[in-house]
Design a protein around this motif. Structure first.
Motif, mmCIF file in Angstrom:
data_model
loop_
_atom_site.group_PDB
_atom_site.id
_atom_site.type_symbol
_atom_site.label_atom_id
_atom_site.label_comp_id
_atom_site.label_asym_id
_atom_site.label_seq_id
_atom_site.Cartn_x
_atom_site.Cartn_y
_atom_site.Cartn_z
ATOM 1 N N ASN A 498 0.845 -1.358 0.096
ATOM 2 C CA ASN A 498 0.072 -0.015 0.094
ATOM 3 C C ASN A 498 0.826 1.223 -0.180
ATOM 4 O OD1 ASN A 498 -2.936 -0.982 -0.188
ATOM 5 N ND2 ASN A 498 -2.569 -1.820 2.007
ATOM 6 N N MET A 499 1.949 1.247 0.660
ATOM 7 C CA MET A 499 2.716 2.445 0.643
ATOM 8 C C MET A 499 3.445 2.780 -0.673
ATOM 9 S SD MET A 499 2.723 4.035 3.445
ATOM 10 C CE MET A 499 3.907 5.144 3.289
ATOM 11 N N LEU A 500 3.746 1.505 -1.051
ATOM 12 C CA LEU A 500 4.288 1.533 -2.587
ATOM 13 C C LEU A 500 3.443 2.223 -3.585
ATOM 14 C CD1 LEU A 500 6.078 -1.894 -2.468
ATOM 15 C CD2 LEU A 500 7.473 0.210 -3.110
ATOM 16 N N LEU A 501 2.335 1.945 -3.339
ATOM 17 C CA LEU A 501 1.095 2.737 -4.317
ATOM 18 C C LEU A 501 0.951 3.995 -4.007
ATOM 19 C CD1 LEU A 501 -1.350 2.354 -6.148
ATOM 20 C CD2 LEU A 501 -2.760 1.664 -4.236
ATOM 21 N N LEU A 502 1.080 4.408 -2.680
ATOM 22 C CA LEU A 502 1.012 5.968 -2.392
ATOM 23 C C LEU A 502 2.428 6.750 -2.779
ATOM 24 C CD1 LEU A 502 0.062 5.493 1.349
ATOM 25 C CD2 LEU A 502 -1.270 7.048 -0.504
ATOM 26 N N GLU A 503 3.336 5.837 -2.906
ATOM 27 C CA GLU A 503 4.657 6.526 -3.404
ATOM 28 C C GLU A 503 4.981 6.442 -4.902
ATOM 29 O OE1 GLU A 503 8.036 4.671 -1.026
ATOM 30 O OE2 GLU A 503 6.646 4.509 0.694
ATOM 31 N N GLY A 504 4.011 6.045 -5.513
ATOM 32 C CA GLY A 504 4.035 6.199 -7.171
ATOM 33 C C GLY A 504 4.093 4.801 -7.897
ATOM 34 N N ALA A 505 4.149 3.802 -7.166
ATOM 35 C CA ALA A 505 3.882 2.412 -8.417
ATOM 36 C C ALA A 505 2.459 2.307 -8.522
ATOM 37 C CB ALA A 505 4.635 1.328 -7.700
ATOM 38 N N ILE A 589 -7.053 9.407 -8.647
ATOM 39 C CA ILE A 589 -7.394 9.138 -7.307
ATOM 40 C C ILE A 589 -6.121 8.759 -6.662
ATOM 41 C CG2 ILE A 589 -8.727 7.667 -5.399
ATOM 42 C CD1 ILE A 589 -10.792 7.159 -7.720
ATOM 43 N N TYR A 590 -5.225 7.946 -6.959
ATOM 44 C CA TYR A 590 -3.900 7.611 -6.334
ATOM 45 C C TYR A 590 -3.045 9.118 -6.130
ATOM 46 C CZ TYR A 590 -4.999 2.898 -8.264
ATOM 47 O OH TYR A 590 -5.745 1.726 -8.655
ATOM 48 N N LYS A 591 -3.124 9.758 -7.409
ATOM 49 C CA LYS A 591 -2.144 11.004 -7.217
ATOM 50 C C LYS A 591 -2.950 11.863 -6.102
ATOM 51 C CE LYS A 591 -0.465 11.214 -11.900
ATOM 52 N NZ LYS A 591 -1.027 11.137 -13.071
ATOM 53 N N GLU A 592 -4.123 12.269 -6.300
ATOM 54 C CA GLU A 592 -4.944 12.992 -5.093
ATOM 55 C C GLU A 592 -4.577 12.627 -3.791
ATOM 56 O OE1 GLU A 592 -9.599 13.923 -4.437
ATOM 57 O OE2 GLU A 592 -8.932 13.577 -6.438
ATOM 58 N N VAL A 593 -4.691 11.305 -3.501
ATOM 59 C CA VAL A 593 -4.481 10.722 -2.197
ATOM 60 C C VAL A 593 -3.204 10.838 -1.774
ATOM 61 C CG1 VAL A 593 -4.601 8.790 -0.559
ATOM 62 C CG2 VAL A 593 -6.544 9.076 -2.243
ATOM 63 N N SER A 594 -1.968 10.762 -2.716
ATOM 64 C CA SER A 594 -0.739 10.994 -2.361
ATOM 65 C C SER A 594 -0.468 12.450 -1.984
ATOM 66 C CB SER A 594 0.099 10.551 -3.354
ATOM 67 O OG SER A 594 0.087 9.215 -3.807
ATOM 68 N N GLU A 595 -0.985 13.324 -2.774
ATOM 69 C CA GLU A 595 -0.715 14.819 -2.544
ATOM 70 C C GLU A 595 -1.238 15.064 -1.473
ATOM 71 O OE1 GLU A 595 -2.426 17.866 -5.441
ATOM 72 O OE2 GLU A 595 -0.898 16.706 -6.669
ATOM 73 N N LYS A 596 -2.493 14.710 -1.113
ATOM 74 C CA LYS A 596 -3.314 14.945 0.215
ATOM 75 C C LYS A 596 -2.546 14.674 1.585
ATOM 76 C CE LYS A 596 -8.016 15.484 -0.393
ATOM 77 N NZ LYS A 596 -9.302 14.451 -0.239
ATOM 78 N N ILE A 599 2.588 13.106 0.033
ATOM 79 C CA ILE A 599 3.856 11.866 -0.601
ATOM 80 C C ILE A 599 4.052 12.253 -1.644
ATOM 81 C CG2 ILE A 599 4.045 9.490 -0.945
ATOM 82 C CD1 ILE A 599 2.218 9.075 1.519
ATOM 83 N N GLN A 600 5.359 12.386 -1.899
ATOM 84 C CA GLN A 600 5.912 12.703 -3.216
ATOM 85 C C GLN A 600 5.805 11.625 -4.122
ATOM 86 O OE1 GLN A 600 7.089 15.942 -4.071
ATOM 87 N NE2 GLN A 600 7.269 15.136 -6.254
#
Ligand code: 3HC
Length: 719
Positions: A498-505, A589-596, A599-600
């Motif tokens: 899940n962290m990898l998904l938040l970080e860009g994968a 959605i992934y981008k938005e959640v990371s940004e919020k 997480i770069q």
């Protein structure tokens, strides 16, 4: 010298027949003494003019269980297997293999050098070497195709599954079945043959191979089967190459030479070491280090299951398949008849797929009895409770069971995470309470975590482990600690995914990386299968804040993306298909959640994905081992391979770490700590072993653990 060799062959004479009995308990592998004994005894029979025929059989329950697996990688003592088998094949007197039990691997290969083969109706034959990362290396790849045709032989060797005597007779692996005394029937059989001037040798039978020459589909089908059922494994391709040689080479000995070369390549391949680690690991896991082997067992002749849902039904099937009559209880008539319907449907599916005969289905269905009354469970020997995960409900049920069921019966809870001691405390027999964590679907998955409560008696533990074996499970003991073994390790793995998904994968990249590592299913495909909405709904209901790692899946649920159940989750699914298709619409959605969450997002390599997910498993495994929740590192390998889709050919996560080098694992973890120092901290045991150039092995002795964790040896639960 002969005394130093392992195993022996007993020589007796009955009239004009010499009887050679392989004697190497418990399962008669072809250890050094057996190979020497076979060579000597065949010579003895051939040198005795009064002997006209030879019977080769096994002592005890096995004919021969194959080569001695513990000798692999060591310099062999005594004659090698090929020399011993040549003596049999070129014996002047006819040799009959009298197959009294299991003839596996080198055991069947020994039977194949005999002129004739007869089995009892309980005999089982097969070439399971592929399960050890090997190929049949004593002529099996050359002789079996000659006997039953290359297509059938390939199927048998790639599956590695043994077949019954009846099927072996139909296919032509054996010539006859003995319904009475095997040795008497064998003698009568040989008396008919001894007058013949020549006796058949499998090596001379070429018709089926000549027929197959030029039939490309045979090898193509075998390759497709191997790709489907043995993804990532080395040995199946080698088996196919051996059979290709058998088909195309005119000279039997050239085929044999090729088989030896391909066998050697398997022998030195890391997959062989990993898979043999699993063979012995599974047997080690079945033993509880501080419970004596002689511990008396409670006889399990009947059982009860409480709850007729998916788990309860699957567990009841396990009992029935093991021949144990089982009562399945539910309080609701409708649930009960639906549950019985599902069981019936599951068995029917097996009949339709040829995995079970109609007779077998009728037999198992006859011993599964539905009931609405606890009183019906009064006389059973064990009850497994399989209702949903709610401690109060389970305690209620155990209270009722304690009253209704005889005092001697074992009461087991199929919980995936609740405290067994808390459940046991609702009964007057906590020594007879144990956790049995089956994995879904329980009639299919091999893993069984047996959870040892602080008061579970030795007898209870030993009985449930023996029951697991009878059910064909890979049973592993866990202390009563949160998440037991498997789910506790899984937490870190899923967290990292899940962290990898938040970080860009992207889910597809993460799943593909882990599937190419060998995992049977990537984490996001798995989450889609289970349903993203379960956690989301529970959090909503409980007013629980979404943890960082669930923010994306909860955001997907807010968009009505629940997973496979409604054809959209991390992936899109077309109607009626389980094949995942990328869902580019999710990327915003992934981008938005990371940004919020500040997480770069960045490019992440496949290697980083594999290392982070797998070393999260390993680091947690080190803690579990240090705490003694698992008895040995190998037990965790068994858990991960049988319950979580870890590739067998990598030997499980702890074995993988040993091979990778524990020092290098620590380096990686320290590197990842720069990204997330809260999550990544090498476990003390991992650091210690790494600095001593050690390897994961046994858990520390119970006394040391007890001192360290501050609880007494007699009370090891509730860690
Ligand atoms: N070599 C050495 N030890 C063996 C062995 C073998 N081939 N097969 C079993 N054992 C040992 C087990 O490790 C176990 O030891 P333990 O008691 O110390 O734990 C003991 O024998 C009893 O084995 P099980 O607990 O597995 O007994 P079961 O009754 O449940 O099963 C069996 C018996 C079906 C024969 C099962 O042991 C089995 O499948 N054995 C392996 C068969 C196999 O893979 N044969 C191929 C070997 S490789 C080969 O032959 C290469 C050749 O082609 C050249």
């Amino acid at each position: 010298m002969a005394n130093e060799l392992k195993g022996t062959v007993n020589y007796t004479v009955n009239g004009n027949i010499a009887i050679l009995e392989v004697d190497n308990p418990p399962v008669n592998p072809l250890s050094s003494g057996v190979r020497a004994g076979l060579t000597d005894c065949i010579a003895k029979a051939n040198n005795d003019d009064s002997i006209k025929g030879i019977i080769l059989t096994g002592a005890g329950r096995s004919f021969i269980a194959g080569a001695d697996i513990s000798e692999f990688g060591q310099k062999p003592d005594g004659p090698d297997l090929h020399t011993a088998l040549k003596e049999i094949e070129f014996s002047k007197k006819p040799v009959l293999a009298a197959i009294n039990g299991t003839a596996l691997g080198g055991g069947l290969e020994t039977a194949l050098v005999c002129n004739y083969r007869m089995g009892t109706n309980k005999a089982i034959v097969g070439l399971p070497e592929v399960n050890l990362g090997l190929l049949p290396g004593a002529g099996g790849t050359q002789r079996l195709p000659r006997l039953i045709g290359p297509s059938q032989a390939l199927k048998m060797m790639i599956a590695g599954t043994p077949i019954s005597a009846k099927k072996a007779l139909q296919q032509g692996v054996i010539d006859a079945i003995s319904e009475n005394s095997l040795i008497e029937d064998g003698i009568a059989f040989l008396q008919d043959k001894i007058t013949l001037s020549e006796h058949p040798k499998v090596r001379d039978k070429n018709e089926k191979l000549l027929e197959a020459r030029g039939a490309d589909n045979i090898l193509a089908e075998a390759k497709a089967l191997a790709a489907k059922t043995r993804r990532g494994q080395f040995a199946p391709g080698q088996i196919i190459s051996c059979v290709e040689a058998a088909i195309n080479e005119d000279d039997f000995d050239i085929g044999m030479k090729k088989e030896s070369e391909y066998f050697l390549e398997c022998l030195v391949h890391p997959q062989r070491e990993a898979m043999i680690h699993i063979f012995f690991g599974e047997r080690a896991a079945s033993k509880i280090s501080d419970i004596p082997k002689e511990t008396p067992l409670h006889q399990i002749n009947s059982a009860g299951v409480v709850g007729s849902g998916t788990m309860g039904g699957g567990i009841a099937m396990n009992f029935a398949n093991a021949g144990i009559p089982v009562l399945i209880l539910d309080q609701d008539e409708k649930n009960l008849s639906r549950g019985m319907g599902v069981i019936e449907k599951n068995y029917q599916m097996m009949v339709d797929r040829g995995r079970m005969s109609q007779d077998q289905k009728d037999t198992v269905m006859q011993i599964i009895t539905p009931t609405l009354s606890y009183e019906d469970l009064a006389d059973v020997d064990i009850v497994v409770e399989a209702v949903y995960e709610n401690l109060e409900l389970k305690q209620e049920i155990f209270k009722s069971l304690d009253t209704a069921v005889n005092d001697q019966a074992i009461l087991a809870s199929n919980t995936s995470g609740l405290d067994i001691d808390a459940i046991a405390s609702s009964t007057n027999r906590p020594n007879k309470v144990v956790g049995t964590h089956f994995f879904s679907p329980a009639n299919v998955m091999r893993l069984l975590e047996v959870v040892r409560g602080s008061k579970s008696s030795d007898e209870t533990m030993a009985t449930v482990m023996a029951l697991g074996k009878k059910m064909g499970k890979a049973s592993v003991v866990s202390l009563n600690a949160p998440g037991f073994i498997g789910n506790r390790m899984l937490y870190g793995y899923t967290y990292q995914a899940n962290m990898l998904l938040l970080e860009g994968a992207l889910p597809n990249q993460i799943d593909s990386a882990l599937e190419s590592f060998g995992m049977s299913m990537g984490p996001f495909r798995m989450m889609d299968l289970v349903g993203l909405d379960l956690g989301w709904r529970a959090r909503k209901l409980g007013g629980i804040e979404t943890p960082l790692t669930n923010k994306i899946s909860d955001a997907l649920c807010e968009q009505d993306r629940f997973g496979q159940k409604n054809s959209k989750g991390f992936y899109n699914y077309s109607e009626g298909s389980r094949a995942p298709n990328p869902a580019p619409e999710n990327e915003s959605i992934y981008k938005e959640v990371s940004e919020k969450n500040n997480i770069q997002r960045r490019e992440i390599s496949d290697q980083e994905i594999i290392d982070r997910c797998i070393f999260a498993l390993v680091n947690e495994g080190a803690k579990i081992l240090e705490e003694g929740v698992s008895q040995r590192a190998g037990d965790m390998d068994i858990v991960y391979i049988n319950g979580y889709g870890f590739p067998i050919w990598r030997g499980g996560p702890m074995f993988y770490a040993n091979q990778f080098g524990l020092g290098k694992v620590v380096e990686k973890i320290n590197e990842f700590a720069e990204l997330d120092k809260n999550f990544w901290k090498p476990a003390p045991m991992l650091e210690k072993l790494a600095s001593d150039s050690g390897l994961f092995g046994e858990a520390p002795a119970p006394e040391d653990r007890a001192k360290k964790l501050g609880f007494t040896t007699g009370n090891m639960g509730g860690v």
